[in-house]
Scaffold this motif. Structure first.
Motif, PDB file in Angstrom:
ATOM      1  N   SER A  51       0.806  -1.222   0.000  1.00  0.00           N
ATOM      2  CA  SER A  51       0.000   0.000   0.000  1.00  0.00           C
ATOM      3  C   SER A  51       0.838   1.270   0.000  1.00  0.00           C
ATOM      4  N   GLU A  52       2.118   1.164   0.086  1.00  0.00           N
ATOM      5  CA  GLU A  52       2.980   2.320   0.355  1.00  0.00           C
ATOM      6  C   GLU A  52       2.828   3.450  -0.658  1.00  0.00           C
ATOM      7  N   LYS A  53       2.747   3.131  -1.941  1.00  0.00           N
ATOM      8  CA  LYS A  53       2.748   4.184  -2.957  1.00  0.00           C
ATOM      9  C   LYS A  53       1.394   4.299  -3.666  1.00  0.00           C
ATOM     10  N   ILE A  54       0.357   3.751  -3.033  1.00  0.00           N
ATOM     11  CA  ILE A  54      -0.980   3.789  -3.612  1.00  0.00           C
ATOM     12  C   ILE A  54      -1.702   5.050  -3.128  1.00  0.00           C
ATOM     13  N   ARG A  55      -2.530   5.635  -3.988  1.00  0.00           N
ATOM     14  CA  ARG A  55      -3.260   6.846  -3.603  1.00  0.00           C
ATOM     15  C   ARG A  55      -4.115   6.592  -2.369  1.00  0.00           C
ATOM     16  N   SER A  56      -4.162   7.580  -1.503  1.00  0.00           N
ATOM     17  CA  SER A  56      -4.835   7.426  -0.212  1.00  0.00           C
ATOM     18  C   SER A  56      -6.336   7.181  -0.338  1.00  0.00           C
ATOM     19  N   SER A  57      -6.927   7.538  -1.491  1.00  0.00           N
ATOM     20  CA  SER A  57      -8.368   7.353  -1.661  1.00  0.00           C
ATOM     21  C   SER A  57      -8.749   5.884  -1.850  1.00  0.00           C
ATOM     22  N   ILE A  58      -7.767   5.039  -2.132  1.00  0.00           N
ATOM     23  CA  ILE A  58      -8.035   3.614  -2.354  1.00  0.00           C
ATOM     24  C   ILE A  58      -8.016   2.874  -1.020  1.00  0.00           C
ATOM     25  N   ARG A  59      -9.052   2.066  -0.781  1.00  0.00           N
ATOM     26  CA  ARG A  59      -9.106   1.242   0.429  1.00  0.00           C
ATOM     27  C   ARG A  59      -8.335  -0.048   0.166  1.00  0.00           C
ATOM     28  N   VAL A  60      -7.075  -0.036   0.577  1.00  0.00           N
ATOM     29  CA  VAL A  60      -6.197  -1.174   0.321  1.00  0.00           C
ATOM     30  C   VAL A  60      -6.480  -2.284   1.321  1.00  0.00           C
ATOM     31  N   GLY A  61      -6.626  -3.509   0.818  1.00  0.00           N
ATOM     32  CA  GLY A  61      -6.853  -4.656   1.686  1.00  0.00           C
ATOM     33  C   GLY A  61      -5.661  -4.903   2.592  1.00  0.00           C
ATOM     34  N   ASN A  91     -10.166  -2.995  -1.774  1.00  0.00           N
ATOM     35  CA  ASN A  91     -11.387  -3.460  -1.112  1.00  0.00           C
ATOM     36  C   ASN A  91     -12.657  -2.929  -1.780  1.00  0.00           C
ATOM     37  N   ASN A  92     -12.561  -1.794  -2.452  1.00  0.00           N
ATOM     38  CA  ASN A  92     -13.749  -1.227  -3.098  1.00  0.00           C
ATOM     39  C   ASN A  92     -14.050  -1.908  -4.427  1.00  0.00           C
ATOM     40  N   THR A  93     -13.080  -1.926  -5.307  1.00  0.00           N
ATOM     41  CA  THR A  93     -13.299  -2.449  -6.655  1.00  0.00           C
ATOM     42  C   THR A  93     -13.001  -3.939  -6.774  1.00  0.00           C
ATOM     43  N   LYS A  94     -12.322  -4.492  -5.745  1.00  0.00           N
ATOM     44  CA  LYS A  94     -11.887  -5.898  -5.737  1.00  0.00           C
ATOM     45  C   LYS A  94     -10.786  -6.175  -6.759  1.00  0.00           C
ATOM     46  N   LEU A 104      -2.854  -4.089 -15.165  1.00  0.00           N
ATOM     47  CA  LEU A 104      -1.607  -3.481 -14.689  1.00  0.00           C
ATOM     48  C   LEU A 104      -1.550  -1.996 -15.024  1.00  0.00           C
ATOM     49  N   LEU A 105      -1.955  -1.643 -16.223  1.00  0.00           N
ATOM     50  CA  LEU A 105      -1.934  -0.238 -16.636  1.00  0.00           C
ATOM     51  C   LEU A 105      -2.900   0.594 -15.797  1.00  0.00           C
ATOM     52  N   LYS A 106      -4.047   0.031 -15.475  1.00  0.00           N
ATOM     53  CA  LYS A 106      -5.024   0.719 -14.627  1.00  0.00           C
ATOM     54  C   LYS A 106      -4.466   0.893 -13.219  1.00  0.00           C
ATOM     55  N   PHE A 107      -3.825  -0.143 -12.711  1.00  0.00           N
ATOM     56  CA  PHE A 107      -3.202  -0.067 -11.379  1.00  0.00           C
ATOM     57  C   PHE A 107      -2.154   1.043 -11.352  1.00  0.00           C
ATOM     58  N   SER A 108      -1.339   1.121 -12.388  1.00  0.00           N
ATOM     59  CA  SER A 108      -0.250   2.097 -12.419  1.00  0.00           C
ATOM     60  C   SER A 108      -0.775   3.525 -12.314  1.00  0.00           C
ATOM     61  N   LYS A 109      -1.949   3.779 -12.897  1.00  0.00           N
ATOM     62  CA  LYS A 109      -2.538   5.118 -12.854  1.00  0.00           C
ATOM     63  C   LYS A 109      -2.985   5.503 -11.453  1.00  0.00           C
ATOM     64  N   ASN A 110      -3.182   4.528 -10.579  1.00  0.00           N
ATOM     65  CA  ASN A 110      -3.636   4.798  -9.216  1.00  0.00           C
ATOM     66  C   ASN A 110      -2.491   4.905  -8.217  1.00  0.00           C
ATOM     67  N   CYS A 111      -1.279   5.001  -8.730  1.00  0.00           N
ATOM     68  CA  CYS A 111      -0.110   5.050  -7.851  1.00  0.00           C
ATOM     69  C   CYS A 111       0.463   6.463  -7.783  1.00  0.00           C
ATOM     70  N   ASN A 112       0.757   6.916  -6.583  1.00  0.00           N
ATOM     71  CA  ASN A 112       1.424   8.208  -6.428  1.00  0.00           C
ATOM     72  C   ASN A 112       2.798   8.185  -7.077  1.00  0.00           C
ATOM     73  N   ILE A 113       3.501   7.079  -6.885  1.00  0.00           N
ATOM     74  CA  ILE A 113       4.790   6.851  -7.540  1.00  0.00           C
ATOM     75  C   ILE A 113       4.616   5.615  -8.404  1.00  0.00           C
ATOM     76  N   PRO A 114       4.692   5.740  -9.721  1.00  0.00           N
ATOM     77  CA  PRO A 114       4.390   4.598 -10.591  1.00  0.00           C
ATOM     78  C   PRO A 114       5.424   3.494 -10.472  1.00  0.00           C
ATOM     79  N   PRO A 115       5.042   2.267 -10.820  1.00  0.00           N
ATOM     80  CA  PRO A 115       5.986   1.148 -10.801  1.00  0.00           C
ATOM     81  C   PRO A 115       7.115   1.356 -11.809  1.00  0.00           C
TER      82      PRO A 115
END
Length: 427
Positions: free
Chosen positions: A280-290, A350-353, A386-397
């Protein structure tokens, strides 16, 4: 000891052992039984003692009970195998490292945590360096050609190479059932299942009571089956309990949450299962990370053995095959990234699964996201995920990658997503 240094198969951990013996007075190698700890340590040693519990009065174990000084040879490096059976040895080694400050004096190996850690008074910090060893990766066993390295992906190098040997679904079934056990490499295909089967029998007959507490063998077997059925999934304690209740027909074998927690702790302590923690470290705070880990057996062959699966049974259940293939890939990714000093995680929204099968992170915080698919039909879907995930990262992979089973080449798509077979990868 019966071990010899002849015909030893080099492991990734060997170079690290050689380097650490120059820096520390002792190293301690932990990991599952049969993964090769003793043989690897023996390959770096000049003398060895075996402290497996024994009633034989001439055994090293009985000698150590009489007087621990009887087992120290002063012929360094000295291997002390299964040291944790006599916990005070840890403090002995720390003291002996302090006596003269020499490096590379001892190599300790152990397949479980100490039963009575309160008998250990010193941490060993600065004297004893801890290492964790796994079963063999496909690269170590010679089943991966190693034409693409994980570091290549982190460095965004161009990848366009073909395998010499095209993988088949039968081959992957063999690799999963055989597992990464050094002793199994020369087995006939029909006997691949035997070592994992023996391992599980030994766990149920002996290891689950490693700390002197008697546990219910049948309940532990039910839990192992629940874990095997949920390999690579987010199996909470409650889900495991429900799974056991759904598959158990005898009311007296229902299992409580406290029992599940205790039994899971035992399985971790004897290095039978390991967790893939959430990222969860570099994921946007709006995402509810499991927050739930994925639980894996240390080798997918163990999960198959618990379910009574051999090669043909695995190929007859392609959904389960897909889970076991993911477990195989995660095992190798764990070995490779840890060899590079990093860690492996997973991601779950947790929101989008939405999920990412594996996140591999280096010491400097750079990371890559990986999706795992047995067949080629879902590569596009995995790449889009993967591309969708990358867009939700504060710091991309640093990189995005799909690892697939049924391809014989590695390449990079126009959208920069790597695609490769696991039999092409190395650290």
């Amino acid at each position: 000891m019966a071990l010899t240094k002849e015909n030893y198969t080099k492991r990734l951990i060997d170079d690290e052992i050689s380097e650490l013996l120059k820096i520390f007075g002792a190293i301690s190698i932990e990991g599952p039984k049969y993964c090769g700890k003793t043989w690897t340590a023996f390959n770096h040693s000049n003398s060895a003692v075996l402290l497996t519990k024994s009633d034989n009065p001439n055994s090293d174990y009985q000698k150590a009970l009489i007087n621990r000084e009887l087992i120290y040879t002063n012929d360094y490096p000295e291997l002390i195998d299964e040291w944790q059976s006599i916990e005070q040895i840890w403090d002995d080694i720390r003291t002996k490292c302090d006596e003269d400050g020499k490096k590379g004096k001892f190599i300790l190996t152990g397949s479980s945590v100490p039963v009575n850690p309160e008998k250990i008074f010193h941490s060993g910090a600065g004297r004893i360096c801890k290492l964790h060893m796994h079963t063999m990766s496909l690269y170590e066993s010679g089943d991966s050609e190693g034409i693409v390295s994980l570091l290549d992906l982190f460095e965004n190098k161009s990848v366009a190479v073909n395998l010499k040997n095209k993988p088949s679904i039968e081959k992957y079934a063999d690799l999963i059932i055989r597992g990464g056990w050094p002793a199994s490499l020369n087995f006939d295909r029909k006997n691949y299942y035997r070592l994992p089967e023996s391992y599980i029998e030994d766990v149920l007959d002996h290891d689950i009571n490693y700390d002197g507490i008697k546990r219910d063998k049948i309940k532990m077997k039910l839990l192992l089956k629940a874990l095997a059925r949920n390999e690579t999934t987010l199996a909470t304690n409650e889900k495991l309990i429900n799974d056991i209740e759904n598959y158990s027909t005898q009311e007296e074998y229902q299992i409580s949450r406290n029992t599940v927690s205790d039994y899971l702790n035992v399985l971790e302590n004897i290095h039978l299962i390991e967790n893939q923690l959430p990222y969860s470290e570099k994921i946007r705070s709006s995402i509810r990370v499991g927050k739930s880990p994925k639980r894996h057996f240390v080798d997918p062959s163990l999960a198959c053995s618990i379910l009574g699966l051999k090669q043909e049974g695995l190929m007859n259940d392609l959904e389960l095959f897909g889970f076991m293939f993911e477990a195989l890939v995660v095992r190798d990714l764990r070995i490779y990234i840890e060899h590079l000093g990093g860690h492996i995680y997973h991601f779950h929204d947790n929101n989008t699964k939405e999920e990412i099968d594996a996140i591999v992170e280096l010491k400097d915080g750079s990371y890559g996201a990986i999706e795992i698919k047995l067949g080629v039909g879902k590569i596009d879907e995995a790449a889009n995920n993967l591309l969708k995930f990358s867009k939700n990262c504060n710091i991309p992979p640093k990189f995005l990658c799909v690892i697939s089973g049924m391809i014989d080449y590695a390449y990079q798509r126009n959208d920069k997503v790597y695609v490769l077979p696991i039999t092409a990868l190395k650290p």
